[in-house]
Write an enzyme that holds these catalytic residues in place. Structure first.
Site, short mmCIF file in Angstrom:
data_model
loop_
_atom_site.label_atom_id
_atom_site.label_comp_id
_atom_site.label_asym_id
_atom_site.label_seq_id
_atom_site.Cartn_x
_atom_site.Cartn_y
_atom_site.Cartn_z
N GLY A 1 40.76 31.28 48.44
CA GLY A 1 41.44 31.90 49.58
C GLY A 1 40.58 33.05 50.08
N CYS A 2 41.22 34.10 50.55
CA CYS A 2 40.50 35.27 51.05
C CYS A 2 39.63 35.86 49.94
CB CYS A 2 41.49 36.31 51.55
SG CYS A 2 40.72 37.85 52.06
N PHE A 3 38.36 36.05 50.21
CA PHE A 3 37.44 36.51 49.17
C PHE A 3 37.66 37.95 48.75
CE2 PHE A 3 33.88 36.39 52.68
CZ PHE A 3 34.48 37.42 53.39
N TRP A 4 38.37 38.76 49.54
CA TRP A 4 38.63 40.15 49.17
C TRP A 4 39.39 40.24 47.85
CZ3 TRP A 4 41.08 41.58 54.51
CH2 TRP A 4 40.09 41.65 55.48
#
Length: 165
Positions: free
Chosen positions: A9-12
């Site tokens: 998903g979102c890499f953050w």
């Protein structure tokens, strides 16, 4: 020292989760497994490049063996959700495990096979050799460290105190 690339998903959130673990030496977020050369965030979000948001993980395999890395990864993703993690949907948010060391592949495949018994739906995590990886723009690096309260679909508390730095 070993490297593995994880799309969750979102890499953050993937980056922030792994940064807190003992044995993780470095993380870099970027784009991988697509066709465009050195794409921008906007290009990746358009869904036309084929890239996924990926976190490059450099780790000490003596402190954090590959199977433990995978256990942590499965704590923070829904491995049965295709192209969607949390509120983030699109092919750039697919899940994947990408490697360069050919000896990692059977370990990853066995881990997935064993984990499948815990799910009714099929696990849809890609398992592939790393085709390409391009570092994301500077403002994406260490995003959640630099942006307290920033959006994150990953539950960062799933790492227990004994596993943290």
């Amino acid at each position: 020292m070993k490297k593995l690339w994880l799309a969750g998903g979102c890499f953050w959130g993937v980056e922030a989760y792994f940064q807190q673990l003992r044995g993780v030496l470095d993380t870099t977020v970027g784009y991988g497994q697509g066709q465009a050369v050195n794409p921008s965030y906007e290009q990746v979000c358009s869904g036309t490049t084929g890239h996924a948001e990926i976190c490059e993980l450099t780790y000490d395999e003596k402190t954090l063996p590959l199977t433990k890395v995978l256990e942590h990864f499965f704590r923070i993703i829904d491995p049965t959700s295709l192209n969607c993690q949390g509120a983030d949907c699109g092919t750039q948010y697919r899940t994947g495990i990408y490697f360069l060391d050919k000896q990692d592949k059977p370990v990853i495949e066995e881990f997935i096979k064993t984990r499948q018994t815990a799910y009714e739906a099929p696990i849809v995590v890609e398992i592939e050799p790393l085709a390409c990886f391009y570092r994301a723009e500077d403002y994406h690096q260490d995003y959640l460290k630099n942006t307290p309260g920033g959006y994150c679909h990953v539950d960062l508390t799933k790492a227990i105190p004994e596993e943290r730095r």
